[in-house]
Write a protein that holds these residues in place. Sequence first.
Motif, PDB file in Angstrom:
ATOM      1  N   VAL A 136       1.441  -1.191  -0.420  1.00 14.85           N
ATOM      2  CA  VAL A 136      -0.367   0.267  -0.118  1.00 14.85           C
ATOM      3  C   VAL A 136       0.664   1.027  -0.060  1.00 14.85           C
ATOM      4  O   VAL A 136       1.338   1.501   1.231  1.00 14.85           O
ATOM      5  N   GLY A 137       1.093   1.924  -0.732  1.00 10.75           N
ATOM      6  CA  GLY A 137       1.414   2.942  -1.711  1.00 10.75           C
ATOM      7  C   GLY A 137       0.773   4.296  -0.471  1.00 10.75           C
ATOM      8  O   GLY A 137      -0.177   4.585  -0.629  1.00 10.75           O
ATOM      9  N   GLU A 138       1.900   4.998  -0.610  1.00  8.90           N
ATOM     10  CA  GLU A 138       1.612   6.545  -0.189  1.00  8.90           C
ATOM     11  C   GLU A 138       0.570   7.266  -0.655  1.00  8.90           C
ATOM     12  O   GLU A 138      -0.349   8.108   0.159  1.00  8.90           O
ATOM     13  N   ASP A 139       0.950   6.940  -1.785  1.00 11.23           N
ATOM     14  CA  ASP A 139      -0.081   7.613  -3.426  1.00 11.23           C
ATOM     15  C   ASP A 139      -1.441   6.704  -3.007  1.00 11.23           C
ATOM     16  O   ASP A 139      -2.380   7.572  -3.862  1.00 11.23           O
ATOM     17  N   MET A 140      -1.546   5.858  -2.853  1.00 13.25           N
ATOM     18  CA  MET A 140      -2.919   4.423  -2.490  1.00 13.25           C
ATOM     19  C   MET A 140      -3.690   4.954  -1.470  1.00 13.25           C
ATOM     20  O   MET A 140      -4.958   4.438  -2.145  1.00 13.25           O
ATOM     21  N   MET A 141      -3.085   5.636  -0.479  1.00 13.19           N
ATOM     22  CA  MET A 141      -4.250   6.421   0.340  1.00 13.19           C
ATOM     23  C   MET A 141      -5.616   7.236   0.559  1.00 13.19           C
ATOM     24  O   MET A 141      -5.760   7.182   1.035  1.00 13.19           O
ATOM     25  N   THR A 142      -5.118   7.847  -1.049  1.00 18.26           N
ATOM     26  CA  THR A 142      -5.744   8.993  -1.475  1.00 18.26           C
ATOM     27  C   THR A 142      -7.217   7.906  -1.375  1.00 18.26           C
ATOM     28  O   THR A 142      -7.965   8.694  -0.867  1.00 18.26           O
ATOM     29  N   ASP A 143      -7.573   7.133  -1.955  1.00 18.10           N
ATOM     30  CA  ASP A 143      -9.009   6.105  -1.670  1.00 18.10           C
ATOM     31  C   ASP A 143      -9.301   4.844  -0.393  1.00 18.10           C
ATOM     32  O   ASP A 143      -9.709   4.646  -0.414  1.00 18.10           O
ATOM     33  N   LEU A 144      -8.390   5.246   0.314  1.00 22.37           N
ATOM     34  CA  LEU A 144      -8.580   4.622   1.482  1.00 22.37           C
ATOM     35  C   LEU A 144      -8.747   5.448   3.126  1.00 22.37           C
ATOM     36  O   LEU A 144      -7.692   5.437   3.879  1.00 22.37           O
ATOM     37  N   ARG A 145      -9.270   6.665   2.638  1.00 20.75           N
ATOM     38  CA  ARG A 145      -8.725   7.542   4.160  1.00 20.75           C
ATOM     39  C   ARG A 145     -10.522   7.730   4.010  1.00 20.75           C
ATOM     40  O   ARG A 145     -10.699   8.676   4.242  1.00 20.75           O
ATOM     41  N   TYR A 146     -11.240   6.666   4.231  1.00 17.95           N
ATOM     42  CA  TYR A 146     -12.808   6.925   4.751  1.00 17.95           C
ATOM     43  C   TYR A 146     -12.404   6.653   6.304  1.00 17.95           C
ATOM     44  O   TYR A 146     -12.329   5.985   6.519  1.00 17.95           O
TER      45      TYR A 146
END
Length: 323
Positions: A49-59
């Motif tokens: 899980v990269g740093e840029d992937m966290m955008t869609d996992l911040r719910y």
Amino acid sequence: MPEIQLGAHTVRSHGLKVLKLHMHDWLILLLLGVIEIILNVIEPFHRFVGEDMMTDLRYPMKDNTVPFWAVPLIAILLPFIVVHVYYFIRRDVYDLHHAILGLLYSVLITGVITDAIKDAVGRPRPDFFWRCFPDGKGVFDNVTRNVVCTGQNHVIKEGHKSFPSGHTSWSFAGLGFLSLYLSGKIRVFDRRGHVAKLCIVFLPFLLAALIGVSRVDDYWHHWQDVFGGAIIGTIVSFFCYLQFFPPPYDTDGWGPHAYFQMLADSRNDQESNNANCLSVQPSEPENVYAEPQRHIEISRSNTRDGSLMLDEMESQRRPCISC
């Protein structure tokens, strides 16, 4: 259609016999339960899980609208109650046993498949950021930029179990089996056009769908997770139902296979007994005809003996010519 014998096969009269006949099925069911526990204990695959992937996992993290403990009540206990109500009406232990066994197989097989895929895929949940970083401060590896979680282990572990949705798959497995069970009992496909029957059959599916939607609303799952769980639960419920019952559109779709097999075996036994009785009856007339034949032979022998005695007496009465 086979002859219906209402109240002839109850738990008291045939329950032990049916249970012994399917003892191996219950042992396999127990094994599935053990496997399900093991799959929930082991650690799932931790996907990158990269740093840029966290955008869609911040719910945001939310509580479950449908708690974990409520899923077995809805997917197992509710169909369990319906099956028992039908038993008190029909008094058929074959239907009761096979409905319960099929229901439990549907749910447990679905659970094993779902949790095995969960552990193998390790997809992060939509609220993974807050599970991994409860304080809101992201920590990432300097080289790979992979997450370095600072949260609690059991929370992070659950964060890697997004695909497929367990709530959804369990719900469709149990309630899907219930829907098939009801469609057979009320004979939805009797070609009489009663659409109200379809409404009864679709109610369990609607309840399962609402449980699946709640998982997306609570940000515990992506929509693909819910869709995949629904497919798994529905397919397994169909297979498990058809293992024990005819298709709902069948003429005999109201009863289990075992019930009709029992009726067929009983009919064959009765016909074989009748055939044995008929094969014994023809031997009796033989004695009847043999006896007159014996009387005829005796009478003939007596006649011959009588003729000889008359000839001797006649010869004694005749005068001797030579004298």
